[in-house]
Scaffold this motif. Structure first.
Motif, PDB file in Angstrom:
ATOM      1  N   ALA A  83      -1.375  27.156  29.786  1.00  0.00           N
ATOM      2  CA  ALA A  83      -1.965  26.179  28.880  1.00  0.00           C
ATOM      3  C   ALA A  83      -0.852  25.332  28.270  1.00  0.00           C
ATOM      4  CB  ALA A  83      -2.762  26.888  27.800  1.00  0.00           C
ATOM      5  N   GLY A  84      -1.079  24.036  28.155  1.00  0.00           N
ATOM      6  CA  GLY A  84      -0.083  23.133  27.584  1.00  0.00           C
ATOM      7  C   GLY A  84       0.752  22.423  28.633  1.00  0.00           C
ATOM      8  N   HIS A  85       0.676  22.906  29.875  1.00  0.00           N
ATOM      9  CA  HIS A  85       1.485  22.310  30.954  1.00  0.00           C
ATOM     10  C   HIS A  85       0.611  21.619  31.998  1.00  0.00           C
ATOM     11  CE1 HIS A  85       5.109  25.201  30.202  1.00  0.00           C
ATOM     12  NE2 HIS A  85       4.782  24.474  29.156  1.00  0.00           N
ATOM     13  N   GLU A  86      -0.606  21.262  31.600  1.00  0.00           N
ATOM     14  CA  GLU A  86      -1.564  20.714  32.563  1.00  0.00           C
ATOM     15  C   GLU A  86      -1.053  19.431  33.227  1.00  0.00           C
ATOM     16  OE1 GLU A  86      -2.217  21.662  29.494  1.00  0.00           O
ATOM     17  OE2 GLU A  86      -3.669  23.283  29.665  1.00  0.00           O
ATOM     18  N   ALA A  87      -0.194  18.685  32.512  1.00  0.00           N
ATOM     19  CA  ALA A  87       0.313  17.423  33.059  1.00  0.00           C
ATOM     20  C   ALA A  87       1.164  17.648  34.310  1.00  0.00           C
ATOM     21  CB  ALA A  87       1.117  16.680  31.996  1.00  0.00           C
ATOM     22  N   GLY A  88       1.654  18.863  34.491  1.00  0.00           N
ATOM     23  CA  GLY A  88       2.487  19.164  35.665  1.00  0.00           C
ATOM     24  C   GLY A  88       1.689  19.442  36.923  1.00  0.00           C
ATOM     25  N   THR A  89       0.370  19.459  36.807  1.00  0.00           N
ATOM     26  CA  THR A  89      -0.471  19.721  37.985  1.00  0.00           C
ATOM     27  C   THR A  89      -1.393  18.520  38.206  1.00  0.00           C
ATOM     28  OG1 THR A  89      -2.411  20.642  36.843  1.00  0.00           O
ATOM     29  CG2 THR A  89      -0.577  22.162  37.290  1.00  0.00           C
ATOM     30  N   PRO A  90      -1.998  18.408  39.379  1.00  0.00           N
ATOM     31  CA  PRO A  90      -3.036  17.378  39.552  1.00  0.00           C
ATOM     32  C   PRO A  90      -4.157  17.621  38.536  1.00  0.00           C
ATOM     33  CG  PRO A  90      -2.449  18.390  41.672  1.00  0.00           C
ATOM     34  CD  PRO A  90      -1.794  19.210  40.605  1.00  0.00           C
ATOM     35  N   PRO A  91      -4.931  16.566  38.207  1.00  0.00           N
ATOM     36  CA  PRO A  91      -6.033  16.738  37.250  1.00  0.00           C
ATOM     37  C   PRO A  91      -7.035  17.778  37.742  1.00  0.00           C
ATOM     38  CG  PRO A  91      -5.687  14.414  37.785  1.00  0.00           C
ATOM     39  CD  PRO A  91      -4.813  15.191  38.711  1.00  0.00           C
ATOM     40  N   ALA A  92      -7.655  18.490  36.783  1.00  0.00           N
ATOM     41  CA  ALA A  92      -8.608  19.543  37.144  1.00  0.00           C
ATOM     42  C   ALA A  92      -9.855  18.940  37.776  1.00  0.00           C
ATOM     43  CB  ALA A  92      -8.978  20.345  35.902  1.00  0.00           C
ATOM     44  N   VAL A  93     -10.394  19.638  38.768  1.00  0.00           N
ATOM     45  CA  VAL A  93     -11.678  19.243  39.356  1.00  0.00           C
ATOM     46  C   VAL A  93     -12.814  20.093  38.805  1.00  0.00           C
ATOM     47  CG1 VAL A  93     -10.697  18.298  41.485  1.00  0.00           C
ATOM     48  CG2 VAL A  93     -11.242  20.748  41.351  1.00  0.00           C
ATOM     49  N   VAL A 108     -10.759  28.963  32.676  1.00  0.00           N
ATOM     50  CA  VAL A 108     -10.535  28.946  34.123  1.00  0.00           C
ATOM     51  C   VAL A 108     -10.415  27.475  34.511  1.00  0.00           C
ATOM     52  CG1 VAL A 108     -11.381  29.599  36.409  1.00  0.00           C
ATOM     53  CG2 VAL A 108     -11.991  31.004  34.425  1.00  0.00           C
ATOM     54  N   ARG A 109      -9.459  27.185  35.387  1.00  0.00           N
ATOM     55  CA  ARG A 109      -9.178  25.793  35.706  1.00  0.00           C
ATOM     56  C   ARG A 109      -8.944  25.688  37.216  1.00  0.00           C
ATOM     57  NH1 ARG A 109      -4.234  22.504  35.244  1.00  0.00           N
ATOM     58  NH2 ARG A 109      -4.900  20.396  34.701  1.00  0.00           N
ATOM     59  N   VAL A 110      -9.616  24.727  37.853  1.00  0.00           N
ATOM     60  CA  VAL A 110      -9.443  24.546  39.300  1.00  0.00           C
ATOM     61  C   VAL A 110      -8.792  23.195  39.545  1.00  0.00           C
ATOM     62  CG1 VAL A 110     -10.598  24.423  41.545  1.00  0.00           C
ATOM     63  CG2 VAL A 110     -11.486  25.966  39.772  1.00  0.00           C
ATOM     64  N   ILE A 111      -7.729  23.208  40.345  1.00  0.00           N
ATOM     65  CA  ILE A 111      -6.979  21.983  40.646  1.00  0.00           C
ATOM     66  C   ILE A 111      -6.776  21.868  42.156  1.00  0.00           C
ATOM     67  CG2 ILE A 111      -5.745  21.779  38.431  1.00  0.00           C
ATOM     68  CD1 ILE A 111      -3.483  23.391  39.589  1.00  0.00           C
ATOM     69  N   GLY A 119      -9.848  19.354  55.600  1.00  0.00           N
ATOM     70  CA  GLY A 119     -10.464  20.396  54.783  1.00  0.00           C
ATOM     71  C   GLY A 119     -10.068  20.245  53.331  1.00  0.00           C
ATOM     72  N   ALA A 120     -10.522  21.171  52.512  1.00  0.00           N
ATOM     73  CA  ALA A 120     -10.221  21.163  51.082  1.00  0.00           C
ATOM     74  C   ALA A 120      -9.386  22.399  50.741  1.00  0.00           C
ATOM     75  CB  ALA A 120     -11.522  21.182  50.279  1.00  0.00           C
ATOM     76  N   HIS A 121      -8.425  22.202  49.847  1.00  0.00           N
ATOM     77  CA  HIS A 121      -7.548  23.310  49.455  1.00  0.00           C
ATOM     78  C   HIS A 121      -7.342  23.243  47.944  1.00  0.00           C
ATOM     79  CE1 HIS A 121      -3.634  25.758  50.482  1.00  0.00           C
ATOM     80  NE2 HIS A 121      -4.405  26.360  49.600  1.00  0.00           N
ATOM     81  N   GLU A 122      -7.858  24.232  47.245  1.00  0.00           N
ATOM     82  CA  GLU A 122      -7.801  24.230  45.789  1.00  0.00           C
ATOM     83  C   GLU A 122      -7.154  25.504  45.252  1.00  0.00           C
ATOM     84  OE1 GLU A 122     -11.728  21.600  44.639  1.00  0.00           O
ATOM     85  OE2 GLU A 122     -11.987  23.765  44.775  1.00  0.00           O
ATOM     86  N   VAL A 123      -6.684  25.393  44.020  1.00  0.00           N
ATOM     87  CA  VAL A 123      -6.102  26.540  43.316  1.00  0.00           C
ATOM     88  C   VAL A 123      -6.987  26.853  42.117  1.00  0.00           C
ATOM     89  CG1 VAL A 123      -4.117  27.361  41.991  1.00  0.00           C
ATOM     90  CG2 VAL A 123      -3.760  25.946  44.021  1.00  0.00           C
ATOM     91  N   ILE A 124      -7.378  28.111  41.978  1.00  0.00           N
ATOM     92  CA  ILE A 124      -8.174  28.536  40.828  1.00  0.00           C
ATOM     93  C   ILE A 124      -7.232  29.273  39.880  1.00  0.00           C
ATOM     94  CG2 ILE A 124     -10.125  29.967  40.045  1.00  0.00           C
ATOM     95  CD1 ILE A 124     -10.279  29.150  43.619  1.00  0.00           C
ATOM     96  N   VAL A 125      -6.897  28.655  38.758  1.00  0.00           N
ATOM     97  CA  VAL A 125      -6.028  29.289  37.763  1.00  0.00           C
ATOM     98  C   VAL A 125      -6.927  30.177  36.903  1.00  0.00           C
ATOM     99  CG1 VAL A 125      -4.313  28.931  35.958  1.00  0.00           C
ATOM    100  CG2 VAL A 125      -4.516  27.271  37.823  1.00  0.00           C
ATOM    101  N   GLU A 126      -6.677  31.478  36.929  1.00  0.00           N
ATOM    102  CA  GLU A 126      -7.661  32.438  36.420  1.00  0.00           C
ATOM    103  C   GLU A 126      -7.564  32.714  34.933  1.00  0.00           C
ATOM    104  OE1 GLU A 126      -8.156  35.883  38.939  1.00  0.00           O
ATOM    105  OE2 GLU A 126      -7.367  34.783  40.634  1.00  0.00           O
TER     106      GLU A 126
END
Ligand SMILES: [Zn+2]
Ligand SMILES: [Zn+2]
Length: 326
Positions: free
Chosen positions: A48-58, A70-73, A96-103
């Motif tokens: 949390a607080g570092h969201e700018a370092g990842t693509p925007p959440a979907v 929970v955040r998916v990017i 295809g689609a490739h996502e990361v689920i931050v738990e």
């Protein structure tokens, strides 16, 4: 004596060779690696607080205060991509689609550092993203998986899973689907339901059987302490089963099984695979979802790579005996 076991449904072959390793009861003395639990890590983009370092959440789940839990990017380094429009020449893009689920927004590295309730929230995110990509229309199969620990292929410690959705059903999944469909047309019963019935009757490989979920070490386990977790109900699709009643029950059983794995296996690195039905009509009768937990105590070496036959030094009957809650 080493024993060759073949699972006719998955097509997997394994050599059970307990002579090749420590006897199973010697594992229990080895303690797990120290885990990471912190509110925050300064250089972690998943905190949390570092969201700018990842693509925007979907996709985001937020708590009452509006903080995400929970955040998916989109994966920053995807194995497959939806952006294939401007590709020319002979290059065949991997679509295809490739996502990361931050738990978690906390800097934790183990599933068991989540509460059961938090794990239920993660299951909700898995189901929501699988449904999203199924409805997208151009994709045929979705896999959610987790690589926990360096020996399972994880490169970022902060607890996360991945989702890859593909335009085709992968060959190994399709081959299993064909065998399941053939078995169904022969016996008019779901072959996975039959496996659960057999395991329950046989009992020696059962790890846990509660609240509508059966966890067992499969007959042809390719990894020591491999566990399959299946709904006792005939449910084809994981993403369709995750209603408000089911999610917390599954979370409780999954949490308990992973806690037993962490207690018993010397390394807590493992892969978790959620195998759901292919996204097409006509599969409901003979598809039955499962979660596979594959502790990575055994490196995949030359023999396995060359032959596709695994060598497993812990018989699943012994593994289940150790994993059953005391
Ligand atoms: Zn972190
Ligand atoms: Zn079934």
């Amino acid at each position: 004596m080493p024993e060759l076991r073949k699972d006719w449904l998955t097509g997997r072959s394994v050599i059970i060779a307990e002579n090749r390793a420590l006897r199973p009861n010697e594992f229990s003395a080895v303690t797990a690696n120290a885990s990471t639990t912190a509110a925050y890590a300064a250089n972690c983009y998943f905190c949390a607080g570092h969201e700018a370092g990842t693509p925007p959440a979907v996709y985001e789940q937020t708590d009452e205060q509006g903080h995400w839990r929970v955040r998916v990017i989109p994966n920053k380094f995807p194995a497959v991509t939806l952006e294939v429009d401007n590709v020319g020449g002979s290059l065949k893009p991997a679509f295809g689609a490739h996502e990361v689920i931050v738990e978690s927004s906390r800097h934790i590295d183990r599933t068991t550092s989540l509460s059961v309730r938090e794990l239920a929230n993660v299951l909700e995110a898995y189901a929501a993203r699988l449904r999203h990509w199924r409805e997208y229309g151009q994709l045929a199969y979705g896999l959610v998986f987790k690589n926990q620990g360096p020996r399972a292929g994880a490169s970022i410690a902060h607890l996360h899973s991945q989702l890859i959705a593909l335009p085709m059903v992968p060959p190994a999944v399709e081959a299993e689907a064909h065998r399941a469909e053939a078995a169904f047309s022969k016996r008019s019963t779901c072959p996975y339901c039959a496996v659960i019935d057999e395991e329950r009757a046989q009992a020696s490989r059962i790890v846990m059987d509660q609240d509508g979920f059966t966890a067992f070490c499969p007959y042809a386990s390719v990894q020591p302490h491999e566990v399959w977790l299946m709904p006792a109900n005939h449910w084809a699709s994981f993403e369709n089963s995750m209603d408000d009643d089911t999610r917390p029950r599954l979370a409780a059983v999954l949490h308990a099984v992973i806690a037993r794995l962490e207690a018993v296996t010397p390394s807590t690195s493992y892969n978790m695979l959620i195998r759901t039905a292919p996204w097409r009509a006509g599969v409901e009768d003979w598809s039955h979802w499962r979660i596979e937990l594959l502790p990575r105590t055994n490196p995949i070496a030359g023999f396995e790579l060359a032959t596709g036959i695994f060598i497993n030094a812990v018989a699943p009957e012994h593994a289940a005996q150790q994993l059953r809650p005391v």
